[in-house]
Design a protein around this motif. Structure first.
Motif, mmCIF file in Angstrom:
data_model
loop_
_atom_site.group_PDB
_atom_site.id
_atom_site.type_symbol
_atom_site.label_atom_id
_atom_site.label_comp_id
_atom_site.label_asym_id
_atom_site.label_seq_id
_atom_site.Cartn_x
_atom_site.Cartn_y
_atom_site.Cartn_z
ATOM 1 N N LYS A 1 5.738 6.806 17.182
ATOM 2 C CA LYS A 1 4.863 5.640 17.012
ATOM 3 C C LYS A 1 3.659 5.972 16.136
ATOM 4 C CE LYS A 1 5.929 2.969 21.181
ATOM 5 N NZ LYS A 1 5.378 2.429 22.454
ATOM 6 N N GLU A 2 3.143 7.184 16.293
ATOM 7 C CA GLU A 2 1.991 7.595 15.485
ATOM 8 C C GLU A 2 2.356 7.676 14.005
ATOM 9 O OE1 GLU A 2 0.830 11.235 17.312
ATOM 10 O OE2 GLU A 2 -0.425 10.257 18.852
ATOM 11 N N LEU A 3 3.564 8.144 13.713
ATOM 12 C CA LEU A 3 3.995 8.227 12.321
ATOM 13 C C LEU A 3 4.332 6.846 11.767
ATOM 14 C CD1 LEU A 3 4.361 10.220 10.084
ATOM 15 C CD2 LEU A 3 6.658 10.726 10.900
ATOM 16 N N ILE A 4 4.918 5.994 12.592
ATOM 17 C CA ILE A 4 5.207 4.623 12.172
ATOM 18 C C ILE A 4 3.920 3.912 11.771
ATOM 19 C CG2 ILE A 4 5.954 2.345 13.003
ATOM 20 C CD1 ILE A 4 8.105 3.764 14.642
ATOM 21 N N ALA A 5 2.848 4.190 12.477
ATOM 22 C CA ALA A 5 1.566 3.541 12.193
ATOM 23 C C ALA A 5 1.028 3.894 10.809
ATOM 24 C CB ALA A 5 0.545 3.933 13.260
ATOM 25 N N LEU A 6 1.563 4.968 10.210
ATOM 26 C CA LEU A 6 1.115 5.392 8.877
ATOM 27 C C LEU A 6 1.990 4.825 7.761
ATOM 28 C CD1 LEU A 6 0.344 9.154 9.636
ATOM 29 C CD2 LEU A 6 -1.293 7.265 9.452
ATOM 30 N N GLU A 7 2.972 3.973 8.111
ATOM 31 C CA GLU A 7 3.875 3.453 7.073
ATOM 32 C C GLU A 7 3.093 2.755 5.967
ATOM 33 O OE1 GLU A 7 6.480 0.685 9.033
ATOM 34 O OE2 GLU A 7 4.855 -0.652 9.627
ATOM 35 N N GLY A 8 3.435 3.101 4.744
ATOM 36 C CA GLY A 8 2.792 2.498 3.585
ATOM 37 C C GLY A 8 1.397 3.005 3.309
ATOM 38 N N ARG A 9 0.897 3.921 4.141
ATOM 39 C CA ARG A 9 -0.490 4.385 4.008
ATOM 40 C C ARG A 9 -0.603 5.848 3.603
ATOM 41 N NH1 ARG A 9 -3.787 0.486 6.106
ATOM 42 N NH2 ARG A 9 -2.817 -1.044 7.514
ATOM 43 N N LEU A 10 0.506 6.559 3.519
ATOM 44 C CA LEU A 10 0.476 7.961 3.108
ATOM 45 C C LEU A 10 0.238 8.055 1.603
ATOM 46 C CD1 LEU A 10 3.504 9.124 5.268
ATOM 47 C CD2 LEU A 10 1.097 9.628 5.692
ATOM 48 N N PRO A 11 -0.321 9.139 1.110
ATOM 49 C CA PRO A 11 -0.618 9.247 -0.329
ATOM 50 C C PRO A 11 0.590 8.964 -1.221
ATOM 51 C CG PRO A 11 -1.691 11.016 0.868
ATOM 52 C CD PRO A 11 -0.835 10.296 1.877
ATOM 53 N N ALA A 12 1.771 9.435 -0.803
ATOM 54 C CA ALA A 12 2.973 9.226 -1.617
ATOM 55 C C ALA A 12 3.430 7.769 -1.633
ATOM 56 C CB ALA A 12 4.102 10.124 -1.114
ATOM 57 N N CYS A 13 2.863 6.946 -0.746
ATOM 58 C CA CYS A 13 3.253 5.530 -0.674
ATOM 59 C C CYS A 13 2.576 4.683 -1.754
ATOM 60 C CB CYS A 13 2.900 4.947 0.687
ATOM 61 S SG CYS A 13 3.701 5.776 2.090
ATOM 62 N N GLU A 14 1.538 5.213 -2.378
ATOM 63 C CA GLU A 14 0.812 4.451 -3.398
ATOM 64 C C GLU A 14 1.717 4.171 -4.602
ATOM 65 O OE1 GLU A 14 -2.081 2.270 -5.158
ATOM 66 O OE2 GLU A 14 -2.199 3.122 -3.131
ATOM 67 N N GLY A 15 1.833 2.891 -4.945
ATOM 68 C CA GLY A 15 2.629 2.483 -6.105
ATOM 69 C C GLY A 15 4.117 2.400 -5.852
ATOM 70 N N CYS A 16 4.562 2.658 -4.614
ATOM 71 C CA CYS A 16 6.004 2.679 -4.318
ATOM 72 C C CYS A 16 6.623 1.292 -4.517
ATOM 73 C CB CYS A 16 6.227 3.147 -2.891
ATOM 74 S SG CYS A 16 7.968 3.125 -2.384
ATOM 75 N N THR A 17 7.837 1.284 -5.074
ATOM 76 C CA THR A 17 8.596 0.040 -5.260
ATOM 77 C C THR A 17 10.049 0.204 -4.819
ATOM 78 O OG1 THR A 17 9.138 0.624 -7.558
ATOM 79 C CG2 THR A 17 7.157 -0.712 -7.206
ATOM 80 N N ILE A 18 10.316 1.085 -3.867
ATOM 81 C CA ILE A 18 11.694 1.392 -3.478
ATOM 82 C C ILE A 18 12.340 0.184 -2.793
ATOM 83 C CG2 ILE A 18 13.179 2.889 -2.108
ATOM 84 C CD1 ILE A 18 11.160 5.118 -2.527
ATOM 85 N N ASN A 19 13.334 -0.390 -3.456
ATOM 86 C CA ASN A 19 13.920 -1.659 -3.024
ATOM 87 C C ASN A 19 14.475 -1.635 -1.603
ATOM 88 O OD1 ASN A 19 13.406 -2.457 -5.660
ATOM 89 N ND2 ASN A 19 15.476 -2.019 -6.352
ATOM 90 N N CYS A 20 15.144 -0.547 -1.237
ATOM 91 C CA CYS A 20 15.861 -0.525 0.040
ATOM 92 C C CYS A 20 14.925 -0.539 1.242
ATOM 93 C CB CYS A 20 16.815 0.667 0.112
ATOM 94 S SG CYS A 20 16.154 2.209 -0.529
ATOM 95 N N TYR A 21 13.641 -0.249 1.041
ATOM 96 C CA TYR A 21 12.684 -0.355 2.140
ATOM 97 C C TYR A 21 11.796 -1.582 1.996
ATOM 98 C CZ TYR A 21 14.398 4.220 3.098
ATOM 99 O OH TYR A 21 15.252 5.255 3.359
ATOM 100 N N MET A 22 11.605 -2.024 0.765
ATOM 101 C CA MET A 22 10.791 -3.216 0.565
ATOM 102 C C MET A 22 11.519 -4.482 1.020
ATOM 103 S SD MET A 22 7.947 -2.114 -0.340
ATOM 104 C CE MET A 22 7.229 -0.622 -1.007
#
Length: 326
Positions: A271-292
């Protein structure tokens, strides 16, 4: 406003092994085991309890697994919508055993030109895709053509649509290429090219999620106000029978499942890691279709509205709306 508070999709990697060497993918470079049937049965039961309704058996090349038909059968018995994407090399051999077990069957095809397609895939598979279409049709199956869009093959979309999709009554799924990790896909599509995809997708039997285009024009996911809901909408299970979080492509952490996927997903550390979804440094600018795509489906915002018309169009065409309602 969050509309759905449970995961809706599982990306189940049956193996990372692949019989192609696509230039825009690095999965085939990984050593990999194969998932086990007993683990699949238990995990699918737990996924149902968690609220998941779509299972994507993926890879690598999923048809390399000798029990893939059994996995699909178990998933359908439990009421899941099933999806599988293949390069076509093995489909003619598997077709009879897969008949009626895949709700959304996708054949990857990125050009109407044999040389161009085979070069991008790193293996001669163009002719196998055409053969797979004929075999699938003979069995009453309705596959889709999944077209990964780059700058260099934009001119091939119309040819694939007119020469392959329309004559065979197939849906054309336009999938804008995305970058991840160290895998590069060349220059990104311009706004004018993205607008062309939107216009082309208005034709019958063409699908493209317009929210993909909006996200790219917006600069992708932003960590200060994330669009991505990867970890809370999608469970990723590896061939090693591990839960991968927050998504496969980032793969920041893995958790051994050990027959207790439901409890693991509900655990404090997950749950703690789920709470960081989209907020990790590597998430900036992400456009990966299969998760979006699943992210767009669970929260009422501008992306939800952009995604709605194409989502309805596809599910009405495929008939999968019946299972979604049930």
């Amino acid at each position: 406003m969050r509309l759905i508070h449970h995961p809706v999709l599982a990306n189940y990697y049956v193996t990372y092994r692949c019989n192609a060497k696509c230039s825009f993918c690095d999965i085939w470079e990984k050593p990999s085991p194969y998932i086990q049937l007993e683990d699949v049965r238990q995990n699918l039961t737990d996924l149902r309890k968690l609220g998941v309704n779509v299972i994507d058996f993926t890879g690598g090349e999923p048809l390399l697994h000798r029990q893939i038909d059994q996995f699909l059968e178990v998933a359908q018995e439990l009421g899941f919508i099933t999806t599988l994407t293949t390069n076509g090399l093995l489909y003619p051999k598997w077709a009879e055993r897969l008949k009626g077990k895949v709700d959304m069957l996708h054949f990857s095809l990125d050009s109407a030109d044999k040389t161009e397609h085979d070069t991008g895939r790193g293996v001669a598979c163009f002719d196998f895709v055409l053969q797979s279409i004929e075999v699938a049709k003979s069995l009453g199956e309705r596959p889709d053509i999944l077209f990964t869009v780059f700058k260099h093959n934009l001119d091939q979309i119309e040819r694939v649509y007119n020469e392959i999709c329309l004559p065979n009554n197939l849906m054309l799924l336009l999938n804008p290429a995305f970058e991840y990790n160290q895998v590069e896909t060349g220059a990104q599509l311009s706004e004018a090219e993205l607008d062309y995809l939107v216009t082309f997708s208005k034709q019958k039997w063409v699908y493209m999620n317009e929210a993909f285009v909006k996200l790219r024009k917006d600069g992708g996911n932003h960590v200060d106000k994330p669009v991505c809901k990867a970890a809370s909408t999608t469970l990723v299970i590896s061939p090693e029978n591990e839960l991968v979080l927050p998504c496969y492509h980032l793969g920041a952490q893995t958790f051994p499942i050990k027959g207790k996927l439901y409890d693991l997903y509900k655990s404090k550390e997950v749950k703690e890691l789920i709470a960081l979804e989209g907020r990790l440094p590597a998430c900036e600018g992400c456009t990966i279709n299969c998760y979006m795509q699943p992210s767009f489906a669970v929260e009422l915002n501008s992306y939800w509205w952009k995604a709605l018309p194409s989502t309805l169009k596809y599910n009405l065409r495929k008939g999968t709306w019946r299972k979604m309602l049930s």
